[in-house]
Write an enzyme that holds these catalytic residues in place. Structure first.
Site, PDB file in Angstrom:
ATOM      1  N   THR A 132       0.774  -1.047   0.126  1.00 35.84           N
ATOM      2  CA  THR A 132       0.023   0.154  -0.196  1.00 35.84           C
ATOM      3  C   THR A 132       0.884   1.122   0.007  1.00 35.84           C
ATOM      4  O   THR A 132       1.676   1.651   0.978  1.00 35.84           O
ATOM      5  CB  THR A 132      -0.917  -0.093   1.258  1.00 35.84           C
ATOM      6  OG1 THR A 132      -1.644  -1.292   1.366  1.00 35.84           O
ATOM      7  CG2 THR A 132      -1.930   1.452   1.279  1.00 35.84           C
ATOM      8  N   ARG A 165      -8.053  -9.287   3.662  1.00 37.16           N
ATOM      9  CA  ARG A 165      -8.193  -9.033   5.063  1.00 37.16           C
ATOM     10  C   ARG A 165      -7.480 -10.001   5.799  1.00 37.16           C
ATOM     11  O   ARG A 165      -7.431 -11.231   5.550  1.00 37.16           O
ATOM     12  CB  ARG A 165      -9.846  -9.001   5.386  1.00 37.16           C
ATOM     13  CG  ARG A 165     -10.576  -7.850   4.645  1.00 37.16           C
ATOM     14  CD  ARG A 165     -11.988  -8.113   4.865  1.00 37.16           C
ATOM     15  NE  ARG A 165     -12.400  -9.452   4.046  1.00 37.16           N
ATOM     16  CZ  ARG A 165     -13.500  -9.714   4.277  1.00 37.16           C
ATOM     17  NH1 ARG A 165     -14.476  -9.548   4.995  1.00 37.16           N
ATOM     18  NH2 ARG A 165     -13.708 -11.011   3.405  1.00 37.16           N
ATOM     19  N   LYS A 217      -6.483   2.151  -3.707  1.00 35.96           N
ATOM     20  CA  LYS A 217      -6.144   1.326  -2.454  1.00 35.96           C
ATOM     21  C   LYS A 217      -6.364   2.331  -1.248  1.00 35.96           C
ATOM     22  O   LYS A 217      -7.298   1.988  -0.408  1.00 35.96           O
ATOM     23  CB  LYS A 217      -4.832   0.886  -2.542  1.00 35.96           C
ATOM     24  CG  LYS A 217      -4.210   0.392  -1.229  1.00 35.96           C
ATOM     25  CD  LYS A 217      -5.115  -1.094  -0.821  1.00 35.96           C
ATOM     26  CE  LYS A 217      -4.738  -1.396   0.372  1.00 35.96           C
ATOM     27  NZ  LYS A 217      -4.867  -2.605   0.716  1.00 35.96           N
ATOM     28  N   CYS A 273      -3.563  -1.447   8.960  1.00 34.77           N
ATOM     29  CA  CYS A 273      -4.142  -0.697   7.432  1.00 34.77           C
ATOM     30  C   CYS A 273      -4.670   0.279   7.694  1.00 34.77           C
ATOM     31  O   CYS A 273      -4.450   1.501   7.289  1.00 34.77           O
ATOM     32  CB  CYS A 273      -5.023  -2.048   6.686  1.00 34.77           C
ATOM     33  SG  CYS A 273      -3.960  -3.299   6.250  1.00 34.77           S
TER      34      CYS A 273
END
Ligand code: UGA
Length: 443
Positions: A132, A165, A217, A273
């Protein structure tokens, strides 16, 4: 069975959650994958079949694909790019991008990978950025690679954000809603489609330019976090007005435009995250001259939400000094041993400050929790945890806690006070059993 011509030699750099799961699953769908990590200890463990993380189904899949000689582990990018005579056509980057003190992402590990790949590649290579990262990172990777690419070997840098996830990572990877590919050339798009071909039957592939893929994202994670803070804020209004958040969320979620998922009120989101990506997206927007105030509000609501449970405990027990609070669950969500940014960390800190004694039990995350939460009593099972507690709090909605023997719990606790931070239990049932039961936004 995949045709030999459809098989791609892949080098996956980074064996964290995203790298290890993606690498293993890409081997599972038929490719030859070499997972690389600069952490030699981790690679040695993986070579022995020992997983560095807990993730359902992962261990079995790693063992299966290692045995089938589709999945390998290596300690250097050089080895990963030319593994036993197989040249990697695609190099995935899945290394860590931890937050810096100002909220921006530390991208130095990505820069290092770009440099190493550029020096060691020997023919046209597609770099697939999966970590990310802020928008324009791929452009930076390209610039770095060009600088080190003395032999002028052709390459493309693409963006392929991952949406798996923790806790359901393997099935999320293998059955995604969508695969996003930000590609700069037809050649890169061709290879991309070849890699994901086995998944294209049941998932849509969205081809975009590189920057849009990168932005998808951050925007997706920030939107999901916004949904959670929104429902938590609504739960607070429910609590003040006597409405019921379960009914409100159901009523809202059955509108297809809103959708029912991510409308579970609770003690806030955690994990590596959402908190980090919100911060990074806010930082990036500011850098570009846009003050994305909404993201700050989402963060603030989340910080306050963690303290909801502390306030409820105080409401019930008055002074916390010397009183025992039992915490059921510590991980930021069920089915993971990940403790990074878990709400439990701040909750324990606040309770300790108020003088409470804390006992805690989590089915899987206890060894990780011991690293970040000190000075509390860890117990072997939930019953030891609730023994003599003035108050029991549900922090993580593990299945094990759904099936607790509450008759037994009632005989063990000092006072039958149950505070449910995840709205897991049926309020009427709990009260009928004799608990003073508190949950979020439910009368
Ligand atoms: C999240 C995203 O859901 C993934 O799509 C993404 O790939 C991943 O981040 C990432 O960027 O790597 P994850 O952090 O593993 O995945 O966990 P989630 O299931 O999204 O839950 C995050 C937090 O939100 C948890 O603390 C959970 O308890 C909380 N949550 C979730 C709620 O409080 N309410 C909800 O309704 C849903």
């Amino acid at each position: 069975m995949m045709k030999n011509s459809d098989k791609v030699n892949i080098c996956m750099v980074g064996t964290g959650y995203v790298g290890l799961v993606s690498g293993t699953c890409l081997a599972e769908i038929g490719h030859r994958v070499v997972c690389v990590d600069s952490d030699e200890k981790k690679i040695n463990l993986l070579k022995k079949g020992i997983m560095p993380i807990y993730e359902e189904g992962l261990k079995a899949l790693v063992h299966k694909n290692v045995k089938k000689k589709k999945l390998f582990f290596a300690k250097s990018i050089k080895e990963g790019l030319h593994h036993k005579g197989h040249r990697a056509e695609a190099v995935f980057i899945a290394v860590g991008t931890p937050p810096r003190p100002d909220g921006s992402a530390d991208l130095s590990a990505i820069e290092k990978v770009a440099e190493e790949v550029s020096i060691n590649m020997s023919d046209y290579t597609v770099i697939i950025e999966k970590s990310t990262v802020p928008v324009e990172t791929c452009h930076r990777i390209e610039k770095t690679m060009t600088r080190f690419n003395k032999k002028h070997i052709p390459f493309d840098v693409t963006s392929n954000p991952e949406f798996l996830r923790e806790g359901s990572a393997v099935s999320d990877f293998l059955n995604p809603d969508r695969v996003v590919a930000g590609v700069p050339s037809k050649q890169a798009e061709f290879l991309f489609k070849k890699i994901y071909k086995p998944m294209m039957k049941h998932s849509q592939v969205i081809i975009t330019d590189v920057k849009s893929a990168e932005l998808i994202k951050h925007a997706s994670n920030s939107f999901l976090a916004t949904k959670i803070s929104f429902i938590n804020a609504v739960a607070n209004v429910c609590e003040k007005t006597g409405a019921n958040i379960d009914d409100v969320a159901k009523g809202m979620g059955s509108d297809k435009r809103i959708g029912a998922s991510f409308l579970n009120a609770g003690i806030g989101f955690g994990g590596f995250c959402f908190p980090k990506d919100l911060e990074a997206f806010y930082w990036l927007s500011s850098q570009k001259g846009y003050d994305f105030k909404l993201l700050k509000n989402v963060q603030d609501i989340n910080e306050d939400q963690k303290m909801w449970i502390v306030k409820k405990i105080e409401d019930e027990l008055w002074n916390l000094k010397g009183k025992t609070v039992a915490l059921l669950g510590l991980a930021f969500k069920p089915n993971t041993d990940d403790m990074r940014f878990a709400p439990s960390i701040d909750i324990v800190k606040a309770l300790k400050k108020l003088g409470a004694k804390i006992k805690a039990y989590d089915p899987i995350s206890m060894s990780n929790a011991k690293e970040v939460i000190k000075g509390i009593e860890y117990t072997k099972n939930p019953y030891q945890c609730v023994k003599n507690a003035d108050c029991v709090c549900l922090i993580t909605e593990w299945d094990e806690f759904k099936k607790l023997d509450f008759k037994k719990v009632l005989t063990l606790v000092k006072h039958p006070i149950l505070i449910d931070g995840r709205n897991l239990y049926n309020a009427a049932k709990m009260r009928k059993m004799g608990f003073t039961y508190k949950s979020l936004g439910r009368p």
